[in-house]
Design a protein around this motif. Structure first.
Motif, short mmCIF file in Angstrom:
data_model
loop_
_atom_site.label_atom_id
_atom_site.label_comp_id
_atom_site.label_asym_id
_atom_site.label_seq_id
_atom_site.Cartn_x
_atom_site.Cartn_y
_atom_site.Cartn_z
N SER A 193 98.95 62.47 110.54
CA SER A 193 99.41 62.51 109.16
C SER A 193 99.90 61.14 108.74
O SER A 193 100.44 60.39 109.58
CB SER A 193 100.53 63.54 109.00
OG SER A 193 101.03 63.57 107.68
N VAL A 214 91.78 54.47 105.20
CA VAL A 214 91.62 55.31 106.39
C VAL A 214 90.16 55.18 106.82
O VAL A 214 89.24 55.59 106.12
CB VAL A 214 91.97 56.78 106.08
CG1 VAL A 214 91.97 57.58 107.38
CG2 VAL A 214 93.33 56.89 105.39
N TRP A 245 89.87 59.09 112.86
CA TRP A 245 90.00 58.16 111.74
C TRP A 245 91.29 57.36 111.94
O TRP A 245 92.28 57.88 112.42
CB TRP A 245 90.05 58.89 110.41
CG TRP A 245 88.77 59.57 110.01
CD1 TRP A 245 88.00 60.38 110.75
CD2 TRP A 245 88.14 59.46 108.73
NE1 TRP A 245 86.91 60.81 110.03
CE2 TRP A 245 86.98 60.26 108.78
CE3 TRP A 245 88.44 58.79 107.54
CZ2 TRP A 245 86.12 60.39 107.70
CZ3 TRP A 245 87.59 58.93 106.46
CH2 TRP A 245 86.43 59.72 106.54
N ILE A 254 94.94 63.24 108.18
CA ILE A 254 93.67 62.53 108.30
C ILE A 254 92.88 63.12 109.46
O ILE A 254 93.44 63.70 110.38
CB ILE A 254 93.88 61.01 108.49
CG1 ILE A 254 94.62 60.71 109.81
CG2 ILE A 254 94.63 60.43 107.31
CD1 ILE A 254 94.71 59.21 110.11
N ARG A 277 92.24 68.07 112.43
CA ARG A 277 93.33 67.16 112.13
C ARG A 277 93.54 66.14 113.24
O ARG A 277 93.52 66.46 114.42
CB ARG A 277 94.61 67.95 111.91
CG ARG A 277 95.86 67.11 111.63
CD ARG A 277 97.07 68.00 111.49
NE ARG A 277 98.26 67.22 111.18
CZ ARG A 277 99.06 66.67 112.09
NH1 ARG A 277 98.75 66.81 113.38
NH2 ARG A 277 100.13 65.98 111.74
N ALA A 334 86.62 65.45 105.89
CA ALA A 334 87.85 64.66 105.99
C ALA A 334 88.55 64.60 104.64
O ALA A 334 89.79 64.63 104.56
CB ALA A 334 87.54 63.25 106.49
N ALA A 385 94.18 54.68 110.15
CA ALA A 385 94.73 54.22 108.87
C ALA A 385 95.33 52.83 109.00
O ALA A 385 95.86 52.45 110.06
CB ALA A 385 95.79 55.20 108.37
N ALA A 389 92.34 66.13 103.72
CA ALA A 389 93.40 65.40 103.00
C ALA A 389 93.85 66.17 101.77
O ALA A 389 95.05 66.32 101.51
CB ALA A 389 92.88 64.02 102.60
#
Length: 228
Positions: free
Chosen positions: A54, A116, A74, A70, A51, A216, A76, A220
């Motif tokens: 979020s 993302v 990564w 996410i 993780r 990933a 977003a 999610a």
């Protein structure tokens, strides 16, 4: 616009709107970028990425009808579909902008709301979030419309799932590019909420990139819940 022209148009807008894509995270939540070998191996074995944060809640970079975690590294970014259509006063230009937005930012009953990007983690691809207006369609129906609207999609295999109190539908399929003459795997899921349907879609530059990013997607999916 034909499929080939639509694909080229979408590619053109993609270049302007998107900035890259990503890979599964490899770190622990408390120490981004400094995962131990043990943490990385555990995530790999479980098939779920480590993780990284979020999104979806009020105040997050992407405010959505759902929240989910996410993968580490990564990043977003919210997508404002309306802002992609510039009001130039030129009818032909506005029409082209609408076509480009339709080609990339709208698919079936939903509109892109968040990307993302896993480029910082090393892969080429996005986990994209699409949202729609409230209605009577269930998750499976929304997902079927989403896939049907994608040019070159075939071989769809659907199944149901439940996460965070939400009943959803998931699909695996392939798309074939008429321009590149290549086929690659895709995956998506859909849930319905009081604020409308939500679709999460994982693509990738090719099947290899797609499969490397699946942890990933699973992260999610496993953390998905309606926004409080």
């Amino acid at each position: 616009m034909g499929n080939v022209g639509r694909g080229l148009a979408a590619a053109a807008l993609l270049t302007a709107v998107a900035t890259g894509c990503g890979e599964t995270g490899r770190g622990a939540e408390a120490s981004p970028g400094k995962a131990t070998a043990e943490t990385a191996e555990t995530a790999k074995t479980a098939g779920v990425a480590a993780r990284g944060g979020s999104i979806g809640a009020d105040g997050s970079v992407c405010e959505l009808p759902v929240t989910f975690d996410i993968a580490e590294s990564w990043t977003a970014e919210a997508v404002d579909a309306a802002a992609q259509q510039s009001d130039t006063g030129d009818e032909l230009t506005d029409e082209l902008a609408d076509e480009l937005a339709d080609a990339l930012l709208r698919q079936g009953p939903v509109t892109m709301a968040c990307e993302v990007d896993a480029k910082p983690a090393g892969n080429i691809g996005f986990l994209r979030v699409w949202t729609g207006e409230p209605g009577d369609a269930d998750a499976r129906a929304v997902l079927e419309q989403f896939v049907a609207a994608e040019s070159g999609a075939s071989g769809a295999e659907y199944r149901s799932f439940e996460a965070g109190g939400l009943d959803g539908a998931e699909v695996e399929y392939v798309t074939t590019s008429e321009v590149l003459e290549e086929t690659k795997k895709e995956r998506a899921l859909a849930v319905t909420t009081a604020d409308g349907p939500v679709v999460l879609h994982l693509g990738g530059m090719d099947t290899e990139e797609h499969e490397e990013m699946l942890p990933a997607f699973e992260l999610a999916k496993s953390t998905l819940k309606a926004t409080a």
